[in-house]
Each structure stands twice: as C-alpha cells, then as structure tokens.
Design a protein around this motif. Sequence first.
Motif, PDB file in Angstrom:
ATOM      1  N   GLY A   1       0.884  -1.288   0.023  1.00  9.04           N
ATOM      2  CA  GLY A   1      -0.100   0.065   0.223  1.00  9.04           C
ATOM      3  C   GLY A   1       0.709   1.123  -0.131  1.00  9.04           C
ATOM      4  O   GLY A   1       0.592   2.255  -0.790  1.00  9.04           O
ATOM      5  N   LEU A   2       1.937   1.189   0.599  1.00 12.70           N
ATOM      6  CA  LEU A   2       2.629   2.369   0.788  1.00 12.70           C
ATOM      7  C   LEU A   2       3.582   2.652  -0.493  1.00 12.70           C
ATOM      8  O   LEU A   2       3.650   3.889  -0.988  1.00 12.70           O
ATOM      9  CB  LEU A   2       3.550   2.279   1.848  1.00 12.70           C
ATOM     10  N   LEU A   3       4.068   1.557  -1.258  1.00 12.82           N
ATOM     11  CA  LEU A   3       4.494   1.656  -2.295  1.00 12.82           C
ATOM     12  C   LEU A   3       3.836   1.924  -3.892  1.00 12.82           C
ATOM     13  O   LEU A   3       4.177   1.740  -5.002  1.00 12.82           O
ATOM     14  CB  LEU A   3       5.638   0.488  -2.586  1.00 12.82           C
ATOM     15  N   HIS A   4       2.608   1.869  -3.574  1.00  9.44           N
ATOM     16  CA  HIS A   4       1.736   1.398  -4.768  1.00  9.44           C
ATOM     17  C   HIS A   4       1.892   2.647  -5.896  1.00  9.44           C
ATOM     18  O   HIS A   4       1.640   2.354  -7.183  1.00  9.44           O
ATOM     19  CB  HIS A   4       0.278   1.269  -4.359  1.00  9.44           C
ATOM     20  N   ASP A   5       1.989   4.034  -5.378  1.00 14.03           N
ATOM     21  CA  ASP A   5       2.065   4.979  -6.236  1.00 14.03           C
ATOM     22  C   ASP A   5       3.481   5.595  -6.589  1.00 14.03           C
ATOM     23  O   ASP A   5       3.738   6.653  -6.906  1.00 14.03           O
ATOM     24  CB  ASP A   5       1.102   6.242  -5.815  1.00 14.03           C
ATOM     25  N   ILE A   6       4.658   4.769  -6.102  1.00 18.27           N
ATOM     26  CA  ILE A   6       5.903   5.134  -6.610  1.00 18.27           C
ATOM     27  C   ILE A   6       6.321   5.653  -7.953  1.00 18.27           C
ATOM     28  O   ILE A   6       7.082   6.277  -8.355  1.00 18.27           O
ATOM     29  CB  ILE A   6       6.909   4.179  -5.891  1.00 18.27           C
ATOM     30  N   GLY A   7       5.279   4.969  -8.913  1.00 21.29           N
ATOM     31  CA  GLY A   7       5.549   5.190 -10.284  1.00 21.29           C
ATOM     32  C   GLY A   7       5.131   6.697 -10.609  1.00 21.29           C
ATOM     33  O   GLY A   7       5.324   7.218 -11.808  1.00 21.29           O
ATOM     34  N   LYS A   8       4.471   7.526  -9.818  1.00 16.99           N
ATOM     35  CA  LYS A   8       4.343   9.135 -10.087  1.00 16.99           C
ATOM     36  C   LYS A   8       5.362   9.921  -9.439  1.00 16.99           C
ATOM     37  O   LYS A   8       5.141  11.210  -9.523  1.00 16.99           O
ATOM     38  CB  LYS A   8       2.947   9.321  -9.276  1.00 16.99           C
ATOM     39  N   ILE A   9       6.453   9.413  -9.095  1.00 20.56           N
ATOM     40  CA  ILE A   9       7.630  10.213  -8.485  1.00 20.56           C
ATOM     41  C   ILE A   9       8.604  10.969  -9.674  1.00 20.56           C
ATOM     42  O   ILE A   9       8.995  11.932  -9.405  1.00 20.56           O
ATOM     43  CB  ILE A   9       8.327   9.425  -7.498  1.00 20.56           C
ATOM     44  N   PRO A  10       8.692  10.185 -11.042  1.00 23.01           N
ATOM     45  CA  PRO A  10       9.947  10.529 -11.458  1.00 23.01           C
ATOM     46  C   PRO A  10       9.776  11.978 -12.191  1.00 23.01           C
ATOM     47  O   PRO A  10       8.565  12.444 -12.356  1.00 23.01           O
ATOM     48  CB  PRO A  10       9.558   9.558 -12.881  1.00 23.01           C
ATOM     49  N   GLU A  11      10.855  12.692 -12.394  1.00 26.16           N
ATOM     50  CA  GLU A  11      10.993  14.165 -12.998  1.00 26.16           C
ATOM     51  C   GLU A  11      10.493  13.919 -14.315  1.00 26.16           C
ATOM     52  O   GLU A  11       9.752  14.978 -14.608  1.00 26.16           O
ATOM     53  CB  GLU A  11      12.275  14.693 -12.504  1.00 26.16           C
ATOM     54  N   THR A  12      11.307  13.073 -15.037  1.00 29.15           N
ATOM     55  CA  THR A  12      10.886  13.044 -16.423  1.00 29.15           C
ATOM     56  C   THR A  12       9.624  12.189 -16.897  1.00 29.15           C
ATOM     57  O   THR A  12       9.238  11.462 -16.288  1.00 29.15           O
ATOM     58  CB  THR A  12      12.126  12.346 -17.081  1.00 29.15           C
ATOM     59  N   GLU A  13       9.173  12.739 -18.056  1.00 24.50           N
ATOM     60  CA  GLU A  13       7.820  11.921 -18.378  1.00 24.50           C
ATOM     61  C   GLU A  13       7.987  10.752 -19.084  1.00 24.50           C
ATOM     62  O   GLU A  13       8.834  10.244 -19.798  1.00 24.50           O
ATOM     63  CB  GLU A  13       7.005  12.893 -19.401  1.00 24.50           C
ATOM     64  N   SER A  14       7.219   9.694 -18.608  1.00 25.90           N
ATOM     65  CA  SER A  14       7.201   8.386 -19.252  1.00 25.90           C
ATOM     66  C   SER A  14       6.090   8.123 -19.749  1.00 25.90           C
ATOM     67  O   SER A  14       4.861   8.383 -19.487  1.00 25.90           O
ATOM     68  CB  SER A  14       7.551   7.184 -17.939  1.00 25.90           C
ATOM     69  N   GLU A  15       6.200   6.952 -20.951  1.00 25.84           N
ATOM     70  CA  GLU A  15       5.123   6.566 -21.696  1.00 25.84           C
ATOM     71  C   GLU A  15       4.367   5.381 -21.061  1.00 25.84           C
ATOM     72  O   GLU A  15       3.204   5.158 -21.383  1.00 25.84           O
ATOM     73  CB  GLU A  15       5.619   6.239 -23.041  1.00 25.84           C
TER      74      GLU A  15
END
Length: 523
Positions: free
Chosen positions: A368-382
């Motif tokens: 639950g704590l790690l579920h949204d770590i994909g929103k952290i990056p500075e650069t845009e990802s596809e």
Amino acid sequence: MKINVGISVLMGFLIGIITCYFFGRKTILKKYIQLLEQANVQAKKIIRNAEKEGENLKKKKVLQAKEKFIELKSKHDKNIYFREKNIIDIENRTKEKESKLSKEIEFYLKSNNLLEIKMHDYEKKYKILQNKEEEFKNMHKKQVKLLEKISNYSSEIAKNELIKLLKNEAKIKVKSYIRNIIEESQLTAKMKAKKIVIQAIQRIGAEQSAENAVSIFNIESDDVKGRIIGKEGRNIRALERATGVDIIVDDTPESILLSCFNPVRREIARISLQKLVVDGRIHPAKIEEIVLKTEQKIEEEIIEIGKKNLIDLGINGVHPELIKMIGRMKYRSSYGQNLLQHSREVSHLSGILASELGLNVKLAKRAGLLHDIGKIPETESELPHAILGMQWAEKYGENIDICNAIGSHHDEIEMKTLISPIVQISDSISGSRPGVRKNYFESYSKRLKNLEDIAISFEGVNKAFAIQAGRELRVLVKSDKIDDKKAFQLSCDITEKIKNEITYPGQIKVTVIRETRAVQIAK
C-alpha cells in the motif's frame, strides 16, 4: 579366403538392395498417403465450393422467379384494368341501347303487337353479354393460375412476400435514418459538453492554480522587498533563474508570493529566501550559494522523511532508492491530494483489511505504501505509473506479491495474489472521499511539465522553467554552444514546437537567457 570375402561382399550388396527396396517402398507409400490426403482436402474444398455455388444459384433463381412473377403480375393487372375499363364502357353503351330499346319497344307496342318478339331478342342479347362476362372471369382465373404455376407461389403468398419485402426495406431505411439522427445528436452533445467544460475551466482555473501552485513567504517589513528585488531587479532574477520559481512582489503587505507547479522547487525557494533574509547579504553570488545548499538540505530531508514514515508504519528492509521515492511523495500531489498522505492511508487501510482476512499485514502495508511510486519521476514516461512502479519495485528487490499489487492496482496487469485486490480497494477508498482530489490540477501541472520538456529537448539548453501559471517559459542555455543569433532562432523554434504539440489558452511567452561568466580565483 578370397571366396569368403567375395561372398561377404555379395551378401552385403544383396542386403543393401533389399533395404533400399523396403525403404523406397515406405517412402513411396508415405508420398502416396500424403497425395491421397491432399486429394481428399481438395475434394472437400471443391464440394464445399460447389455447395456454396449451388446455394447462390438457387437463391438467384428464386429471386429471378420472384421478379418474373412481379413483372407478370404487373402486366396482368394492367390488362385487367384495361379490360375492366372496356367492360364499363360496354355496360354504359348497353344501358344506352337498353334505354333506346325500351323506347322503341314502347313505340312498337303502340304501333303493333310485336312486343314478344322484341323481348325475346333483348333476352338473347342479355344472355350473350352474361356469357362474355363469364368467359372474361374464367380467362382471368386461368392467367392467375398460370402465373402461380410459373412462380410456384399462390397469389396470397406472393402478396404476403411482397408486403414483407416492402416492410423490411422500410425498416432498414428507418433504422438508418434513426442511427444518423442519434450519431448527429451524440456529436452535437459532445461538442456542447466540451464547450461547457472549457467555460468551467476558464472560470475556475486561475483560482485553483493559485491554490495548488502558490506559497506565501511572510516578511517582517516591506523594506525587505527592495533588498530581495535588488538593483534593477538583479537579485530576484538570479533567484528565479536558480530555483525555477516565479517570485511575485506586489503591494500585498508583508508577504511575497512564490509560484511554481513543482512543490520541491517552491520549498527550495522558500527556505532559500528565509536564509537570505536572516543573513542580510542578498546578491546573485550569495543566492546561488544558498540555493545550492538548500537543495542539498532538501535531499537530506527527503531521505529522513522516507525513513520516518517507514518507522511509523513498521516497515523495514527497504532499498535506499525506494526510501528517497517515499520521501519525495511529500512534495508530490495526485489530483490535488498529497501523495505521501494518500500512500500512508492506503497502507493503513491495506493492513486493516489484510488483518480482517487473515493475510500478511506487513506485506499488505508495504504494498500500500509503495503502490504509487511510479508517480515520482521528474521526466515524463510513456508507461502507466502502475507499470513503472512495478518495474522499480522489481529492480530494487521487492517481493513478487508486492510487485503484482503495485502493477495491478489500476488493472493494467492480472491480479495474482489476494494482496492485489486489497491494495486496489484501499486506493479507491482513500481517493474517493468527497473533496479529497482535484482532477484539474493534475492536468495543469502536466501541461507545465510538457512545456519544460519541449524546451529541454533542444540541443544547448541547460534548464527550463515554466512560470506565470504556464504563460511564460524561461530557457537557460549554455553560452559556449548557443550564441546570440542562435538564441533568437532557438526561441522561434521552441515557440513553433509549442504551437504544434500543446493546446493552451491565451499565449505563452518564451524567454531564452544566455549568460557569459568569467571567473578567476586569487590565491
């Protein structure tokens, strides 16, 4: 001895011939069987094609017969119409003749006694007329029977078939007409809905942007504002250039506005301003030094925030890079909701649900704590943020069940463990509370990020900052790679690319800044 060798050679030769015979025979049999199978397949295909052609021919013949029947029927109806018309004319002429005859009969009755003879002639003529009428009816019946025999349809069946065909054609036309009306109305409705949404964004966009992208820096007196601005604005320009934050100094008493969609930059600018005001020495060199130290301090604080939250939730053994990502969640928002607070809520809810179901509580809280770590990056990802977070979790050695829960909480991949639906449910509960999320801020911040990415994509660009709520883009270039002429051309190129790739209200000002410094150190 030679005889034995000769016999052996002869025997080997015979055995080889026999082996080749049987081997060749088997090969021929296999080829024969293959040819038989191919012939069977081709025969089946030919039979199927013949059946299809027979059905198509049968349908064509039926249609031709129906068309022929309809054609003959129309001709027959025309003939009947003309014959009925002729009969009516004959009846009219007969009536006229009857009236004349009646007059003549009366005349002859008066003149002589020939009444019976005339009446007898009249009855003969009347019978002849009736016979002709019966002949006409019989002829009509024969023609109808002939048509029924040709088409294999009775008149009633033909009428019903014709009515069915007309009904089907009418239904198809009506459905097509209704479909066109529905599609046209849907298109119109979508256009009107988009127009309403755009009007709503224009009315409330500025208010919500200010609420989410502006920080207030309080000062003791308005005299500090002049020192922050500096001579001819050099201090405030240096601070904006170093932090990427739009600093607004207006008539508001004892306050300065810091505007930027990136919360980390706003925090760096706020702390740097605070240190500069306390120190009292405000000039471009000191500003750069303070900003650099503040960035380092923020990085350290991010790690401490990550560790503190892991201790609060009772989670251990997390990779240092993931700890940094957890700390950065404090400075990120998802639809206006603080990402770290949201992840903590999802972690607590996942632990409670896992406890009620008798599952691994620590594993659920960790996922639950790690579920949204994909929103952290500075650069845009596809990639979607769930898939990106799953890949990072796999990279830094997280459990397979946790990786699956991260990747599947928005149904991008299949759920393989019971922890996955628990994390998805907890995420929905945390995000669906009334008033907790503001979807428009997410699109606003994404647009500003796209502006910066467009500028950075050009060669020779060092940094890019979107300020003034996205109405201005400041681009810092490398002086050794971009001269003054190229700087002007670069601003034109960036402006053209923004026009082609981004939809935005109003206008965007692109400012390219080229600075040359000569630094020497006296020892």
